[in-house]
Design a protein around this motif. Structure first.
Motif, PDB file in Angstrom:
ATOM      1  N   ALA A  43      -8.552   4.841  -4.996  1.00 52.02           N
ATOM      2  CA  ALA A  43      -7.538   3.819  -4.750  1.00 52.02           C
ATOM      3  C   ALA A  43      -6.313   4.083  -5.622  1.00 52.02           C
ATOM      4  O   ALA A  43      -6.417   4.226  -6.820  1.00 52.02           O
ATOM      5  N   ASP A  49      -3.434   3.293  -7.817  1.00 48.58           N
ATOM      6  CA  ASP A  49      -3.152   2.162  -8.705  1.00 48.58           C
ATOM      7  C   ASP A  49      -4.151   1.041  -8.526  1.00 48.58           C
ATOM      8  O   ASP A  49      -3.812  -0.134  -8.622  1.00 48.58           O
ATOM      9  N   ARG A  50      -5.394   1.397  -8.212  1.00 53.24           N
ATOM     10  CA  ARG A  50      -6.493   0.442  -8.064  1.00 53.24           C
ATOM     11  C   ARG A  50      -6.328  -0.470  -6.855  1.00 53.24           C
ATOM     12  O   ARG A  50      -7.044  -1.446  -6.717  1.00 53.24           O
ATOM     13  N   MET A  51      -5.376  -0.184  -5.988  1.00 52.45           N
ATOM     14  CA  MET A  51      -5.258  -0.937  -4.743  1.00 52.45           C
ATOM     15  C   MET A  51      -6.138  -0.266  -3.701  1.00 52.45           C
ATOM     16  O   MET A  51      -6.447   0.914  -3.799  1.00 52.45           O
ATOM     17  N   LEU A  99      -5.017  -4.950   2.795  1.00 55.45           N
ATOM     18  CA  LEU A  99      -4.621  -4.443   1.489  1.00 55.45           C
ATOM     19  C   LEU A  99      -5.268  -5.352   0.453  1.00 55.45           C
ATOM     20  O   LEU A  99      -5.133  -6.574   0.521  1.00 55.45           O
ATOM     21  N   ILE A 135      -5.629  -5.966  -3.626  1.00 59.71           N
ATOM     22  CA  ILE A 135      -5.047  -5.652  -4.918  1.00 59.71           C
ATOM     23  C   ILE A 135      -5.883  -6.336  -5.995  1.00 59.71           C
ATOM     24  O   ILE A 135      -5.862  -7.561  -6.117  1.00 59.71           O
TER      25      ILE A 135
END
Length: 135
Positions: free
Chosen positions: A80, A82-84, A114, A116
């Motif tokens: 992922a 940026d960890r998204m 999406l 986050i």
């Protein structure tokens, strides 16, 4: 990303959880063209609780709340950016397999998503989920 930062700054200025949630739920979907949004808070034992929801069926929210390890798995996904986490279609992504049936049953199988993770002190404390119409 600047729009998201502006929204976050405005919400932070109020410093109330209710205002932050309403700001995210009311403004973020419009900024990104999302049809649905939810904010989940991670509670003890890794369970998540929906704190604010707009445009996502209750059954889908309940399925997310019932799945404990899913949040941890998504947040730790090394691929992922940026960890998204993003998927063009919910039913095509195996990381979302636990939700395929409920997503199909409630018209979200073809939706994009999406996710986050909200992190603090090197742990996931919540999630913002945005859903997008495909077609």
């Amino acid at each position: 990303m600047q729009a998201l930062q502006d929204i976050s700054s405005e919400a932070h200025a109020e410093l109330s959880e209710a205002h932050i949630l309403s700001t995210v739920i009311d403004r973020v979907p419009g900024q990104y063209g999302a049809e649905g949004a939810a904010v989940f808070v991670v509670e003890g034992g890794g369970r998540v609780r929906a704190s604010g929801v707009r445009g996502i069926p209750d059954a889908v929210i309940e399925a997310v709340e019932a799945s404990r390890s899913w949040v941890i798995d998504i947040a730790r996904d090394e691929d992922a950016s940026d960890r998204m986490f993003a998927a063009e279609r919910v039913v095509d992504d195996q990381r979302l397999a636990v939700f395929h049936d409920v997503a199909r049953a409630h018209g979200m199988g073809e939706s994009g998503i999406l996710i986050i993770p909200l992190t603090g002190r090197e742990q996931t404390v919540g999630l913002v989920v945005l859903t997008f119409a495909n077609g």
